[in-house]
Design an enzyme around this catalytic site. Sequence first.
Site, PDB file in Angstrom:
ATOM      1  N   GLY A 152      -3.998  -4.965   6.927  1.00 34.56           N
ATOM      2  CA  GLY A 152      -5.095  -4.646   7.622  1.00 34.56           C
ATOM      3  C   GLY A 152      -5.847  -4.880   8.817  1.00 34.56           C
ATOM      4  O   GLY A 152      -6.303  -3.290   9.846  1.00 34.56           O
ATOM      5  N   GLY A 196       0.358  -2.784   5.465  1.00 31.67           N
ATOM      6  CA  GLY A 196       0.402  -3.799   6.250  1.00 31.67           C
ATOM      7  C   GLY A 196      -0.339  -4.406   6.173  1.00 31.67           C
ATOM      8  O   GLY A 196      -1.871  -4.406   5.381  1.00 31.67           O
ATOM      9  N   THR A 235       0.753  -0.653  -0.252  1.00 31.45           N
ATOM     10  CA  THR A 235      -0.042  -0.279   0.305  1.00 31.45           C
ATOM     11  C   THR A 235       0.620   1.440   0.069  1.00 31.45           C
ATOM     12  O   THR A 235       1.865   1.296   0.561  1.00 31.45           O
ATOM     13  CB  THR A 235      -0.918  -0.347   1.428  1.00 31.45           C
ATOM     14  N   VAL A 264     -12.564  -5.860   2.709  1.00 28.18           N
ATOM     15  CA  VAL A 264     -12.081  -4.398   2.994  1.00 28.18           C
ATOM     16  C   VAL A 264     -10.972  -4.407   3.986  1.00 28.18           C
ATOM     17  O   VAL A 264     -11.106  -5.171   5.023  1.00 28.18           O
ATOM     18  CB  VAL A 264     -12.876  -4.126   2.772  1.00 28.18           C
ATOM     19  N   ASP A 293      -7.761  -2.061   5.717  1.00 23.98           N
ATOM     20  CA  ASP A 293      -7.874  -0.984   6.957  1.00 23.98           C
ATOM     21  C   ASP A 293      -7.734   0.581   6.055  1.00 23.98           C
ATOM     22  O   ASP A 293      -7.713   1.775   6.292  1.00 23.98           O
ATOM     23  CB  ASP A 293      -6.734  -1.055   7.701  1.00 23.98           C
TER      24      ASP A 293
HETATM   25  C1  SD4 Z   1      -4.649  -4.513   3.389  1.00 20.26           C
HETATM   26  N1  SD4 Z   1      -3.241  -2.782   4.579  1.00 20.26           N
HETATM   27  O1  SD4 Z   1      -5.661  -3.950   2.688  1.00 20.26           O
HETATM   28  C2  SD4 Z   1      -3.937  -3.162   3.325  1.00 20.26           C
HETATM   29  C3  SD4 Z   1      -2.523  -3.787   2.361  1.00 20.26           C
HETATM   30  C4  SD4 Z   1      -0.829  -3.641   3.395  1.00 20.26           C
HETATM   31  O2  SD4 Z   1       0.642  -4.081   2.697  1.00 20.26           O
HETATM   32  O3  SD4 Z   1      -1.231  -1.777   3.102  1.00 20.26           O
HETATM   33  N2  SD4 Z   1      -0.250  -4.353   2.746  1.00 20.26           N
HETATM   34  O4  SD4 Z   1      -4.513  -5.313   4.172  1.00 20.26           O
END
Ligand code: SD4
Length: 325
Positions: free
Chosen positions: A239, A237, A185, A214, A216
């Site tokens: 979420g 990371g 992300t 969905v 975070d």
């Molecule tokens: C999620 N936080 O959809 C996002 C994905 C992400 O590093 O950040 N990956 O969970």
Amino acid sequence: MLDRRKFIQGAALATAGIALTKHVDAEAPKLKHLQGKPIVISTWNHGMPANEAAWEVLKKGGRALDAVEAGVRVPEADPNVMTVGYGGFPDRDGFVTLDACIMDEKGNAGSVAFLQDIMHPISVARLVMEKTPHVMLVGDGARQFALANGFKKENLLTDKARKAWEDWKKESKYKPVINIENHDTISLLAIDSKGDISGACTTSGAAFKMHGRVGDSPIIGAGLFCDNEVGGAAATGQGELVMKTLGSFLVVELMRSGMSPQKACEEAVMRIVKKIPNYKESQIGYIAINKAGETGAYCLHPGFNYALYKDDKNTLIDAKSFLKD
Ligand code: SD4
């Protein structure tokens, strides 16, 4: 007459109450931002070109909100970044579904989730913020809103992402991957030359997630939070861990109570460590900036890096981690 136990309980509650009230009402420390010194901080390697685009806006005296949007649009349009926008990994049914949110210096917020066929969810989120009485639109409603406002319908599934999905289907194992290709992300925070803070966060979410999942990233307070009195924070990371602890809001509130951005990011990671038993299976990274222009970052596992554009220099930095593996 009050018995002794009740009295002690009551006294303890009263003390806790005072402590709580004090915390909730804590005034933001009066940190002074050095006017005329913009800063951009963003997640992962793809933060470097995103920061460059944000800096283009800021160096001309532009607004942080315009900078964060311009910044994250770069990985959104890049098919080689397989965790954001165009070219992102699809869900387990082969659909690329996107999540994004944005906040400005006035505390306004906009968000889209489970959005398909639109390359720049961040710009749709901004439009939700600026043109509707709402904060969040999802799914087909978000897509219809985007199309009605001039966004183009596009196929976001590239051959490369389709191939990765087809390979994944052979085993169909849903297992979060720590530090996917070192791209994830994009979350980006900026202070402009007036000292105003804004933030943006955009993603295709967890690779091969369940259809409809969905994370975070579009949730205000989880993937992103900004308070112009205090600072901003954003996450990357797995979420689910961020959502369960409302991580970005937590980081900003910890800064409000006087913590540095670095300490606040560390505390938010520790909250996950304390509350979520299987935390070791996932990666989480936070970035933060305060009103004085101090920055911080912290993660669970080694391998999370962030891009910091400060004093006319863009630098990629490895964040410190809780686990040392
Ligand atoms: C999620 N936080 O959809 C996002 C994905 C992400 O590093 O950040 N990956 O969970």
